[in-house]
Write a protein that holds these residues in place. Structure first.
Motif, PDB file in Angstrom:
ATOM      1  N   GLU A 185     132.323  45.019  69.032  1.00  0.00           N
ATOM      2  CA  GLU A 185     131.623  45.144  69.150  1.00  0.00           C
ATOM      3  C   GLU A 185     130.057  44.958  69.344  1.00  0.00           C
ATOM      4  OE1 GLU A 185     131.084  42.960  65.123  1.00  0.00           O
ATOM      5  OE2 GLU A 185     134.258  43.027  65.070  1.00  0.00           O
ATOM      6  N   LEU A 186     130.702  44.538  70.823  1.00  0.00           N
ATOM      7  CA  LEU A 186     129.311  44.468  72.570  1.00  0.00           C
ATOM      8  C   LEU A 186     130.261  44.853  73.554  1.00  0.00           C
ATOM      9  CD1 LEU A 186     127.666  41.029  72.142  1.00  0.00           C
ATOM     10  CD2 LEU A 186     126.185  43.063  71.542  1.00  0.00           C
ATOM     11  N   SER A 187     129.511  45.305  73.613  1.00  0.00           N
ATOM     12  CA  SER A 187     130.243  45.610  75.719  1.00  0.00           C
ATOM     13  C   SER A 187     129.974  44.357  76.419  1.00  0.00           C
ATOM     14  CB  SER A 187     129.331  46.753  76.094  1.00  0.00           C
ATOM     15  OG  SER A 187     127.406  47.006  76.987  1.00  0.00           O
ATOM     16  N   ALA A 188     128.812  43.215  76.775  1.00  0.00           N
ATOM     17  CA  ALA A 188     128.702  42.546  77.990  1.00  0.00           C
ATOM     18  C   ALA A 188     128.472  41.770  77.187  1.00  0.00           C
ATOM     19  CB  ALA A 188     127.327  42.720  78.447  1.00  0.00           C
ATOM     20  N   ASN A 189     128.836  40.189  77.695  1.00  0.00           N
ATOM     21  CA  ASN A 189     128.305  38.840  77.563  1.00  0.00           C
ATOM     22  C   ASN A 189     126.670  38.318  77.927  1.00  0.00           C
ATOM     23  OD1 ASN A 189     128.134  36.534  76.499  1.00  0.00           O
ATOM     24  ND2 ASN A 189     130.023  36.250  76.889  1.00  0.00           N
ATOM     25  N   PRO A 190     125.800  38.804  77.061  1.00  0.00           N
ATOM     26  CA  PRO A 190     124.712  38.323  77.868  1.00  0.00           C
ATOM     27  C   PRO A 190     124.351  36.696  77.884  1.00  0.00           C
ATOM     28  CG  PRO A 190     124.466  38.884  75.286  1.00  0.00           C
ATOM     29  CD  PRO A 190     125.200  38.906  75.351  1.00  0.00           C
ATOM     30  N   ALA A 191     124.839  35.944  77.389  1.00  0.00           N
ATOM     31  CA  ALA A 191     125.373  34.731  77.591  1.00  0.00           C
ATOM     32  C   ALA A 191     126.182  34.232  79.072  1.00  0.00           C
ATOM     33  CB  ALA A 191     125.233  33.709  76.700  1.00  0.00           C
ATOM     34  N   LYS A 192     126.865  35.288  79.734  1.00  0.00           N
ATOM     35  CA  LYS A 192     127.095  34.705  80.804  1.00  0.00           C
ATOM     36  C   LYS A 192     126.487  33.998  81.786  1.00  0.00           C
ATOM     37  CE  LYS A 192     132.458  35.455  80.757  1.00  0.00           C
ATOM     38  NZ  LYS A 192     132.507  34.811  79.463  1.00  0.00           N
ATOM     39  N   GLY A 193     125.277  34.785  82.718  1.00  0.00           N
ATOM     40  CA  GLY A 193     124.532  34.242  83.268  1.00  0.00           C
ATOM     41  C   GLY A 193     123.700  33.132  83.512  1.00  0.00           C
ATOM     42  N   VAL A 194     123.622  32.332  81.900  1.00  0.00           N
ATOM     43  CA  VAL A 194     122.146  31.266  81.409  1.00  0.00           C
ATOM     44  C   VAL A 194     123.453  30.698  81.497  1.00  0.00           C
ATOM     45  CG1 VAL A 194     120.879  30.663  79.972  1.00  0.00           C
ATOM     46  CG2 VAL A 194     121.759  33.100  80.560  1.00  0.00           C
ATOM     47  N   SER A 195     123.135  29.326  82.280  1.00  0.00           N
ATOM     48  CA  SER A 195     123.433  27.518  82.329  1.00  0.00           C
ATOM     49  C   SER A 195     122.198  26.993  81.960  1.00  0.00           C
ATOM     50  CB  SER A 195     124.414  27.590  83.654  1.00  0.00           C
ATOM     51  OG  SER A 195     123.512  27.419  84.278  1.00  0.00           O
ATOM     52  N   ALA A 196     123.132  25.342  81.574  1.00  0.00           N
ATOM     53  CA  ALA A 196     121.635  24.752  80.717  1.00  0.00           C
ATOM     54  C   ALA A 196     121.639  23.689  82.392  1.00  0.00           C
ATOM     55  CB  ALA A 196     122.681  23.787  80.022  1.00  0.00           C
ATOM     56  N   PRO A 197     121.031  23.514  81.811  1.00  0.00           N
ATOM     57  CA  PRO A 197     120.088  22.699  83.339  1.00  0.00           C
ATOM     58  C   PRO A 197     121.021  21.562  84.069  1.00  0.00           C
ATOM     59  CG  PRO A 197     119.165  22.405  81.767  1.00  0.00           C
ATOM     60  CD  PRO A 197     119.848  22.809  81.269  1.00  0.00           C
ATOM     61  N   SER A 236     122.828  39.746  56.496  1.00  0.00           N
ATOM     62  CA  SER A 236     124.467  39.981  56.969  1.00  0.00           C
ATOM     63  C   SER A 236     125.149  40.484  58.191  1.00  0.00           C
ATOM     64  CB  SER A 236     125.100  40.391  55.549  1.00  0.00           C
ATOM     65  OG  SER A 236     124.679  41.860  56.163  1.00  0.00           O
ATOM     66  N   SER A 237     124.214  41.085  58.560  1.00  0.00           N
ATOM     67  CA  SER A 237     124.101  41.682  60.061  1.00  0.00           C
ATOM     68  C   SER A 237     124.330  40.589  60.799  1.00  0.00           C
ATOM     69  CB  SER A 237     122.981  42.364  60.135  1.00  0.00           C
ATOM     70  OG  SER A 237     122.200  41.930  60.687  1.00  0.00           O
ATOM     71  N   LEU A 238     123.731  39.465  61.544  1.00  0.00           N
ATOM     72  CA  LEU A 238     123.525  37.990  62.220  1.00  0.00           C
ATOM     73  C   LEU A 238     125.226  37.520  61.204  1.00  0.00           C
ATOM     74  CD1 LEU A 238     120.753  37.528  62.747  1.00  0.00           C
ATOM     75  CD2 LEU A 238     122.068  37.757  64.082  1.00  0.00           C
ATOM     76  N   GLN A 239     125.775  37.022  59.783  1.00  0.00           N
ATOM     77  CA  GLN A 239     126.261  36.400  59.680  1.00  0.00           C
ATOM     78  C   GLN A 239     127.904  36.581  59.350  1.00  0.00           C
ATOM     79  OE1 GLN A 239     125.600  32.907  57.788  1.00  0.00           O
ATOM     80  NE2 GLN A 239     127.203  32.991  58.122  1.00  0.00           N
ATOM     81  N   GLN A 240     128.198  38.086  58.949  1.00  0.00           N
ATOM     82  CA  GLN A 240     128.788  39.031  58.450  1.00  0.00           C
ATOM     83  C   GLN A 240     130.343  37.815  60.341  1.00  0.00           C
ATOM     84  OE1 GLN A 240     129.200  42.157  57.107  1.00  0.00           O
ATOM     85  NE2 GLN A 240     128.844  41.652  55.053  1.00  0.00           N
ATOM     86  N   PRO A 241     129.993  38.588  60.924  1.00  0.00           N
ATOM     87  CA  PRO A 241     130.650  38.567  61.985  1.00  0.00           C
ATOM     88  C   PRO A 241     131.021  37.033  62.632  1.00  0.00           C
ATOM     89  CG  PRO A 241     127.943  39.582  63.017  1.00  0.00           C
ATOM     90  CD  PRO A 241     128.482  39.749  62.034  1.00  0.00           C
ATOM     91  N   LEU A 242     129.585  36.218  62.360  1.00  0.00           N
ATOM     92  CA  LEU A 242     129.799  34.555  62.659  1.00  0.00           C
ATOM     93  C   LEU A 242     131.231  34.164  61.510  1.00  0.00           C
ATOM     94  CD1 LEU A 242     126.232  33.374  62.542  1.00  0.00           C
ATOM     95  CD2 LEU A 242     127.841  33.226  64.497  1.00  0.00           C
ATOM     96  N   GLU A 243     130.851  34.795  60.412  1.00  0.00           N
ATOM     97  CA  GLU A 243     132.727  33.993  59.860  1.00  0.00           C
ATOM     98  C   GLU A 243     133.475  34.706  59.911  1.00  0.00           C
ATOM     99  OE1 GLU A 243     131.957  32.473  57.088  1.00  0.00           O
ATOM    100  OE2 GLU A 243     129.391  32.637  56.957  1.00  0.00           O
ATOM    101  N   ARG A 244     133.360  35.645  60.520  1.00  0.00           N
ATOM    102  CA  ARG A 244     134.795  36.460  61.534  1.00  0.00           C
ATOM    103  C   ARG A 244     135.445  36.017  62.424  1.00  0.00           C
ATOM    104  NH1 ARG A 244     132.401  41.384  60.367  1.00  0.00           N
ATOM    105  NH2 ARG A 244     131.975  41.979  62.937  1.00  0.00           N
ATOM    106  N   SER A 259     120.447  41.635  64.571  1.00  0.00           N
ATOM    107  CA  SER A 259     121.327  42.506  64.871  1.00  0.00           C
ATOM    108  C   SER A 259     122.050  40.997  66.324  1.00  0.00           C
ATOM    109  CB  SER A 259     121.549  43.394  64.881  1.00  0.00           C
ATOM    110  OG  SER A 259     122.772  43.801  66.082  1.00  0.00           O
ATOM    111  N   TRP A 260     123.513  40.898  66.551  1.00  0.00           N
ATOM    112  CA  TRP A 260     123.808  40.155  67.158  1.00  0.00           C
ATOM    113  C   TRP A 260     123.523  41.150  69.049  1.00  0.00           C
ATOM    114  CZ3 TRP A 260     123.643  34.649  68.038  1.00  0.00           C
ATOM    115  CH2 TRP A 260     123.989  34.315  66.472  1.00  0.00           C
ATOM    116  N   ASN A 261     123.550  42.056  68.921  1.00  0.00           N
ATOM    117  CA  ASN A 261     123.869  43.212  69.630  1.00  0.00           C
ATOM    118  C   ASN A 261     121.983  43.603  70.171  1.00  0.00           C
ATOM    119  OD1 ASN A 261     126.123  44.805  69.732  1.00  0.00           O
ATOM    120  ND2 ASN A 261     125.885  46.170  67.553  1.00  0.00           N
TER     121      ASN A 261
END
Length: 309
Positions: free
Chosen positions: A100-112, A10-18, A55-57
């Motif tokens: 619920e988060l302070s920074a976006n960990p996916a911001k600097g990651v780009s697809a090839p 639920s710690s992963l699923q509930q934020p997704l549902e929101r 957890s997403w954290n």
């Protein structure tokens, strides 16, 4: 065979549902986009569970890169991987918005980046067939000189079109070329390229306007256009019955490939092509990494093995 879906805590699923509710009620995204985001996020959440995250954290940039690498190993297209990472960035932005988060960990990651397919080079016999132009009218002499120069010096189309008569030193066999980023370099040319440029210079005055500085001119007497060069080369390819479609870039690519095959000197080819990075030359010439490493080991003074010095 598709993988069995992983049951999410639920710690992963509930934020997704929101987040899904947010997409529906506030973002107004199409059903297709909503379904895409949901599919991608739940696939990634499943991967995170398998990696031991609860957890997403706990997700950081390293985890995101692992998710991207997993997608690449599974053979995902670059465009699909870009969608996957975009959905993850949007989800993390939502979590930041909700505190619920302070920074976006996916911001600097780009697809090839999707690689552009390079044109197939001509083999040496096809080049010979193309350049067997023996007509002696000024336009044919000009066209053969352009093709000989493009193949003989590996020039870009824009570089060749921008050459002025004063940039050519026939005696020294050198051309002053202005490449990408206005970077100037001297390019050697000799043999048939030198011979046919000399022939063209003898008849150029019958076409060129008196005050026109360009080396290659159209029948209107002014600098030839990119489109005109492309059209003329394609026409010569058909006229000479060459199986491949002929373009200026294909002649440059053939120059690079044939030079590397005969010299095995990657650094010299890089210089001749005017590439800032050797990785660009590597792509042009279809080198695999092992071949590149061997060329480096043989050529670099500090890469030579002890005992061979």
């Amino acid at each position: 065979m598709s993988e069995s879906p992983v049951t999410l805590p639920s710690s992963l699923q509930q934020p997704l549902e929101r987040f899904y509710e947010y997409l529906r009620s506030e973002k107004g995204l199409s059903l297709h986009t909503q379904r895409n985001y949901k599919q991608q996020l739940e696939t990634m959440a499943g991967h995170l569970v398998q990696m031991g995250l609860k957890s997403w954290n706990q997700v950081d940039a390293a985890w995101v890169r692992q998710l991207a690498s997993k997608g690449m190993r599974e053979g995902m297209k670059a465009s699909s991987l870009a969608t996957r990472l975009s959905s993850l960035r949007s989800f993390f932005d939502f979590l930041i918005l909700r505190g619920e988060l302070s920074a976006n960990p996916a911001k600097g990651v780009s697809a090839p980046r999707k690689q552009r397919p390079l044109p197939k080079n001509l083999d040496v016999d096809e080049v010979g067939q193309l350049l067997e132009v023996d007509e002696d009218d000024p336009l044919s002499i000009r066209d053969r000189a352009m093709m000989e120069l493009m193949y003989g010096a590996g020039l870009r189309l824009a570089e060749m079109v921008s050459i002025n008569v004063k940039d050519i030193s026939l005696g020294a066999g050198e051309i002053r070329v202005v490449g990408k980023g206005d970077k100037e370099r001297k390019v050697p040319f000799s043999g048939l390229a030198q011979e046919w440029v000399a022939k063209w210079l003898k008849v150029r005055g019958s076409l060129a306007n008196a005050d026109e500085p360009a080396l290659f001119v159209s029948k209107l007497g002014v600098r030839i256009s990119h489109r005109n060069v492309q059209k003329r080369m394609a026409e010569w390819g058909q006229k000479q019955a060459v199986a491949s479609h002929i373009s200026p870039h294909k002649l440059r690519h053939s120059f690079a490939t044939h030079m590397l095959e005969s010299s095995n000197n990657l650094r010299a080819v890089q210089e001749l092509l005017g590439h800032e990075n050797i990785s660009t030359t590597q792509i042009y010439t279809h080198l695999d990494f092992q071949h590149l490493a061997q060329a480096y080991d043989q050529a670099h003074p500090r890469a030579k093995k002890k005992g061979k010095e």
